[in-house]
Motif scaffolding. Structure first.
Motif, PDB file in Angstrom:
ATOM      1  N   LEU A 217      -7.436   7.741 -14.755  1.00  0.00           N
ATOM      2  CA  LEU A 217      -6.064   7.496 -15.191  1.00  0.00           C
ATOM      3  C   LEU A 217      -5.838   5.998 -15.350  1.00  0.00           C
ATOM      4  O   LEU A 217      -6.352   5.198 -14.556  1.00  0.00           O
ATOM      5  CB  LEU A 217      -5.069   8.021 -14.155  1.00  0.00           C
ATOM      6  N   GLN A 218      -5.049   5.636 -16.355  1.00  0.00           N
ATOM      7  CA  GLN A 218      -4.667   4.238 -16.501  1.00  0.00           C
ATOM      8  C   GLN A 218      -3.284   4.018 -15.908  1.00  0.00           C
ATOM      9  O   GLN A 218      -2.366   4.813 -16.102  1.00  0.00           O
ATOM     10  CB  GLN A 218      -4.683   3.829 -17.971  1.00  0.00           C
ATOM     11  N   ALA A 219      -3.149   2.939 -15.167  1.00  0.00           N
ATOM     12  CA  ALA A 219      -1.875   2.530 -14.591  1.00  0.00           C
ATOM     13  C   ALA A 219      -1.841   1.010 -14.609  1.00  0.00           C
ATOM     14  O   ALA A 219      -2.869   0.354 -14.813  1.00  0.00           O
ATOM     15  CB  ALA A 219      -1.723   3.059 -13.167  1.00  0.00           C
ATOM     16  N   SER A 220      -0.660   0.432 -14.407  1.00  0.00           N
ATOM     17  CA  SER A 220      -0.565  -1.028 -14.420  1.00  0.00           C
ATOM     18  C   SER A 220      -0.110  -1.545 -13.057  1.00  0.00           C
ATOM     19  O   SER A 220       0.716  -0.932 -12.385  1.00  0.00           O
ATOM     20  CB  SER A 220       0.388  -1.505 -15.513  1.00  0.00           C
ATOM     21  N   LEU A 226      -4.973  -1.047 -15.547  1.00  0.00           N
ATOM     22  CA  LEU A 226      -6.164  -0.836 -14.732  1.00  0.00           C
ATOM     23  C   LEU A 226      -6.645   0.599 -14.867  1.00  0.00           C
ATOM     24  O   LEU A 226      -5.867   1.506 -15.181  1.00  0.00           O
ATOM     25  CB  LEU A 226      -5.870  -1.145 -13.255  1.00  0.00           C
ATOM     26  N   ASN A 227      -7.916   0.804 -14.584  1.00  0.00           N
ATOM     27  CA  ASN A 227      -8.544   2.116 -14.672  1.00  0.00           C
ATOM     28  C   ASN A 227      -8.789   2.658 -13.263  1.00  0.00           C
ATOM     29  O   ASN A 227      -9.546   2.065 -12.477  1.00  0.00           O
ATOM     30  CB  ASN A 227      -9.884   1.992 -15.419  1.00  0.00           C
ATOM     31  N   MET A 278       2.712   0.980 -11.648  1.00  0.00           N
ATOM     32  CA  MET A 278       3.402   1.687 -12.719  1.00  0.00           C
ATOM     33  C   MET A 278       2.459   2.702 -13.349  1.00  0.00           C
ATOM     34  O   MET A 278       1.395   2.351 -13.861  1.00  0.00           O
ATOM     35  CB  MET A 278       3.875   0.704 -13.790  1.00  0.00           C
ATOM     36  N   LEU A 279       2.858   3.975 -13.289  1.00  0.00           N
ATOM     37  CA  LEU A 279       2.136   5.031 -13.981  1.00  0.00           C
ATOM     38  C   LEU A 279       3.026   5.483 -15.128  1.00  0.00           C
ATOM     39  O   LEU A 279       4.068   6.101 -14.909  1.00  0.00           O
ATOM     40  CB  LEU A 279       1.835   6.189 -13.034  1.00  0.00           C
ATOM     41  N   GLY A 280       2.629   5.143 -16.360  1.00  0.00           N
ATOM     42  CA  GLY A 280       3.519   5.366 -17.489  1.00  0.00           C
ATOM     43  C   GLY A 280       4.771   4.528 -17.296  1.00  0.00           C
ATOM     44  O   GLY A 280       4.702   3.319 -17.055  1.00  0.00           O
ATOM     45  N   SER A 281       5.929   5.173 -17.345  1.00  0.00           N
ATOM     46  CA  SER A 281       7.192   4.465 -17.153  1.00  0.00           C
ATOM     47  C   SER A 281       7.726   4.611 -15.733  1.00  0.00           C
ATOM     48  O   SER A 281       8.831   4.167 -15.432  1.00  0.00           O
ATOM     49  CB  SER A 281       8.248   5.007 -18.136  1.00  0.00           C
ATOM     50  N   HIS A 282       6.937   5.216 -14.861  1.00  0.00           N
ATOM     51  CA  HIS A 282       7.401   5.517 -13.506  1.00  0.00           C
ATOM     52  C   HIS A 282       6.777   4.543 -12.505  1.00  0.00           C
ATOM     53  O   HIS A 282       5.558   4.400 -12.429  1.00  0.00           O
ATOM     54  CB  HIS A 282       7.038   6.951 -13.119  1.00  0.00           C
TER      55      HIS A 282
END
Length: 338
Positions: A217-220, A226-227, A278-282
């Motif tokens: 999953l990609q998250a920031s 980041l991966n 942040m996962l998507g907008s959450h």
């Protein structure tokens, strides 16, 4: 020549926590591993909630999860003997504990070689039949190794490790709050078959990548993408120590520890809280995280890896993973509807 396949699926967790499984060391050379055939049926009991048109194949099965610390176990039975599988989506294939499965192996053992791990073995087995309450898997390849040290640390009988490799073409709903795993059969479009609820009611939908049975999953963090690998066998989230300053600035360090893992391996790690995830907008603030090197883990996966999402992530809500569409859906909090 033995294939250069990854056997580090849980090596880093063993080092990071001092609790988990043996090192599945990469075999760079040597003969093919010893191969065995397990002819008995391995049964995972569960509750059948929906059946197909002829009532032959379940469309929905609920499998209870047993919580042991920050790990989840799945009960299994072979020849009326009951044990547990560690539910570990960081494991690339089925792993069997040689303590219990040696007696079922029907092919003569041959010498293995070229394995560099201190506790790894070169043995593999073909499991003829795995029955998940009527959802059948046949001719499954499995690694075979001694998991006795994991049993000793956890005080439970452990048959092996169980991940996404045995759940292909299903939707997997992980409800950590209610300690259950719900499996839905899917059609070729990734839609549930025969289920009264056709959709998972969620707060977030995100595409994922499935690489060698490992979900990424990609998250920031700190504005940097980041991966992360999704690993139910990880007792905490992990961030790579190689990440840049702007990422590390988002971690509030709480303590440092020198941990022992498999063999003589030792690792200096930092524990803290992740303030900006942040996962998507959450945004998910305040998750526990370990800072440690993931270089060996990334090399074993053959995939870029910046972190791991483990128990602290699972606790955020109900998580659905569709292995056909590669959609990950999350219903945050305790009100999620699977």
């Amino acid at each position: 020549m033995m294939k250069k396949k990854s056997r580090f699926t849980i090596l880093m967790l063993a080092i990071l926590t001092g609790l988990l499984s043996p090192s599945f060391a990469r075999a760079d050379q040597g003969p093919e591993p010893a191969m065995f055939c397990i002819s008995k049926t391995l049964l995972i009991p569960g509750m059948i909630l929906g059946t197909g048109p002829e009532g032959a194949v379940p469309t929905v099965v609920t499998v209870p999860l047993k919580r042991v610390g920050h790990l989840f176990m799945i009960e299994a039975v072979i020849d009326n003997e009951t044990g547990n599988f560690l539910f570990d989506t960081g494991s690339q294939q089925l792993v069997l504990n040689s303590i219990y499965f040696r007696k079922y192996m029907t092919t003569e053992e041959s010498p293995g070689g070229g394995v560099t791990g201190s506790v790894a073995s070169g043995k593999q087995a073909m499991v003829k039949r795995l029955d998940i309450s009527g959802i059948l898997n046949e001719n499954i390849m499995a690694d075979v190794t001694d998991l006795g040290h994991l049993e000793t640390r956890r005080g439970v009988k452990i048959f092996g490790l169980f991940g996404f490799a045995m759940l292909k073409n299903l939707e997997i709903v992980i409800d950590a709050g209610h300690n259950q795993l719900i499996l839905y059969r899917l059609d070729h479009n990734g839609q549930r078959i025969g289920s009264p609820e056709k959709e998972f009611r969620c707060d977030l939908i995100q595409k994922a990548e499935l690489f060698h049975n490992i979900l990424f999953l990609q998250a920031s963090v700190g504005g940097k993408i980041l991966n992360f690998c999704f690993d139910t066998g990880a007792e905490s989230n992990v961030l790579s120590s190689w990440l840049p300053r702007r990422v590390m600035d988002q971690v509030t360090i709480e303590r440092r520890s020198d941990l022992s893992g498999v063999g003589t391996a030792r690792l200096d790690v930092l524990y803290g809280k992740l303030n900006d995830f942040m996962l998507g907008s959450h945004q998910i603030p305040g998750m526990q995280v370990i800072i440690a090197s993931l270089e060996n883990m990334a090399a074993s996966f053959g995939h870029s890896l910046d972190g791991m999402l483990g128990f602290d992530f699972l606790e955020q809500g109900v998580i659905s993973v569709n292995l056909v569409t590669k959609d990950v859906k999350i219903a945050f909090g305790k009100g999620g509807k699977p």
